[in-house]
Design a protein around this motif. Structure first.
Motif, PDB file in Angstrom:
ATOM      1  N   LYS A  45       0.763  -1.274  -0.019  1.00 56.31           N
ATOM      2  CA  LYS A  45      -0.082  -0.119   0.044  1.00 56.31           C
ATOM      3  C   LYS A  45       1.088   1.112  -0.187  1.00 56.31           C
ATOM      4  O   LYS A  45       0.487   2.318  -0.657  1.00 56.31           O
ATOM      5  N   ARG A  48       2.100   1.776  -3.197  1.00 58.36           N
ATOM      6  CA  ARG A  48       0.877   2.205  -4.001  1.00 58.36           C
ATOM      7  C   ARG A  48       0.942   3.706  -4.032  1.00 58.36           C
ATOM      8  O   ARG A  48       0.798   4.582  -4.973  1.00 58.36           O
ATOM      9  N   ILE A  53       3.145   1.263  -9.256  1.00 61.14           N
ATOM     10  CA  ILE A  53       2.148   0.191  -9.739  1.00 61.14           C
ATOM     11  C   ILE A  53       3.004  -0.872 -10.636  1.00 61.14           C
ATOM     12  O   ILE A  53       3.143  -0.656 -11.660  1.00 61.14           O
ATOM     13  N   PHE A  73      -3.364  -4.370  -5.387  1.00 60.67           N
ATOM     14  CA  PHE A  73      -3.225  -4.178  -6.871  1.00 60.67           C
ATOM     15  C   PHE A  73      -4.336  -5.162  -7.619  1.00 60.67           C
ATOM     16  O   PHE A  73      -3.972  -6.173  -8.203  1.00 60.67           O
TER      17      PHE A  73
END
Length: 386
Positions: A45, A48, A53, A73
């Protein structure tokens, strides 16, 4: 700490395991896998949030890290490394009557797989290193599992006629010209047949009075359970030590990889015994280095070694067969050359990292074997290799 790799960043996570006395025995693995999965998800997380990504996430489903990849994801390509699936039959459970499992009913076997099954359901593809390891998984998932070994780097692991091992504490140097029997395991324990090998040593020494024995491995326990009092090395040295010529038995402990390779390169006969379990890299590396493997007649070994062709097979529990095979290899001299060449050829044709395994791995990962993308620029894939 991970060894730095050019162009690669390492991100770690931490978690606090649940003490075993705080959770039911059947849930030891599951409880801590869930905790590990949460910790790994927190790390994902953060990545991200930082704008990263991934195209692909490749990981081991057995310990929990892959549990929440899809949650963080949703559209990433997820690949699982299917190393080992627990079963009651045909594997390590109940294999060795000398070390019965603490759960005689084997009920815990099913719960050992719970978090792995959740990860398998969420995976796009899977990789197992051997056909036998793939065959241990439920048929429902097998069609999604490709058999691709991790690979042996044959630029590094290869015969070296000039290799030598110096043992300063004994003022001894051993080379390929000596009779050298080798045994290697991450840790010296029953799963890798250490007890069988040690009990065979007195007769091996009696029949081969010139042979030196090099034993590589630590005193922890990688698989199974601790010996109780002391280490397995101490246990079996105490059992058979009075019958041994310890001037010809050398416990090297854990050694640098370069020294380990030299051990294999000077080996006349390399002993590899294992429960029906994960196949060790060390067996393939011994073959690639030119050692003659005397292996156990168990499924993981039989997938690679054809007895009398590229090595020799013995009953895991038969000290007599082990002794006779080692004696045969050590006394045959150049008569083993054909077996040695077949052994090296087996690894080259089936397990070569660069020629066989890596291209297949990259194909599954969705990376072209001709090029990789970096910052919008296509570069040769070889530039990404160590």
């Amino acid at each position: 700490m991970k060894r730095p790799v050019a162009g690669v960043k390492f991100y770690g996570y931490d978690f606090t395991p649940t003490p075993r006395n705080k959770v039911a025995r059947d849930l030891w693995t599951t409880e801590n896998a869930v905790r590990r999965g949460r910790a790994a998800a927190a790390c994902l997380k953060q990545l991200r949030a930082d704008g990263f990504i991934p195209d692909v996430v490749y990981g081991h489903p057995g310990w929990g890290e892959m549990l929440h990849v899809r949650d963080v994801f949703p559209y990433v390509h997820v690949i699982n490394y299917c190393e080992f699936y627990f079963n009651r039959e045909g594997q390590d459970y109940g294999f060795d009557p000398e070390f019965p499992d603490s759960d005689p009913d084997g009920f815990r076997i099913r719960t050992e797989n719970m978090t792995q099954l959740v990860s398998l359901v969420a995976a796009d593809a899977c990789i197992s290193p051997t056909q036998w390891q793939k065959s241990r998984y439920p048929e429902l998932f097998q069609e999604r599992i490709s058999v691709i070994h991790d690979g042996i780097d044959l630029d590094i692991v290869k015969p070296d006629p000039g290799a030598r091992i110096h043992l300063p504490q004994k003022s001894l140097t051993l080379t390929k010209a000596d009779q050298v029997i080798t045994y290697v395991s991450r840790n010296l324990e029953p799963y890798r047949g250490f007890h069988v090998f040690m009990r065979a040593l007195p007769e091996i020494q009696r029949r081969l009075p010139r042979a030196h024995v090099l034993i590589v491995g630590g005193d922890d326990v990688s698989y199974g359970r601790p010996s109780g009092a002391g280490t397995y090395r101490e246990k079996y040295r105490a059992e058979v030590g009075p019958q041994l010529d310890l001037s010809r038995v050398h416990f090297l402990g854990r050694i640098p990889y370069s020294d380990y390779l030299r051990v294999l390169q000077i080996s006349t006969a390399h002993v590899y015994l294992t429960y029906p379990f994960v196949l060790s890299w060390s067996m393939l590396e011994a073959m690639a280095a030119g050692a003659i493997v005397v292996g156990s007649k168990t499924a993981p070994v039989e997938e690679v070694i054809e007895g009398g062709h590229n090595g020799f097979l013995v009953d895991f529990f038969s000290q007599a067969e082990l002794v006779e095979s080692i004696e045969h290899v050590c006394e045959s001299g150049a008569g083993m050359d054909e077996v040695r060449h077949a052994s090296i050829r087996t690894v080259r044709e089936r397990f070569s990292l660069r020629d066989e395994c890596l291209p297949c791995q990259l194909d599954i990962l969705g990376v072209s074997t001709a090029s990789v993308r970096r910052d919008g620029v296509t570069e040769p894939v070889t530039s990404a290799l160590p």
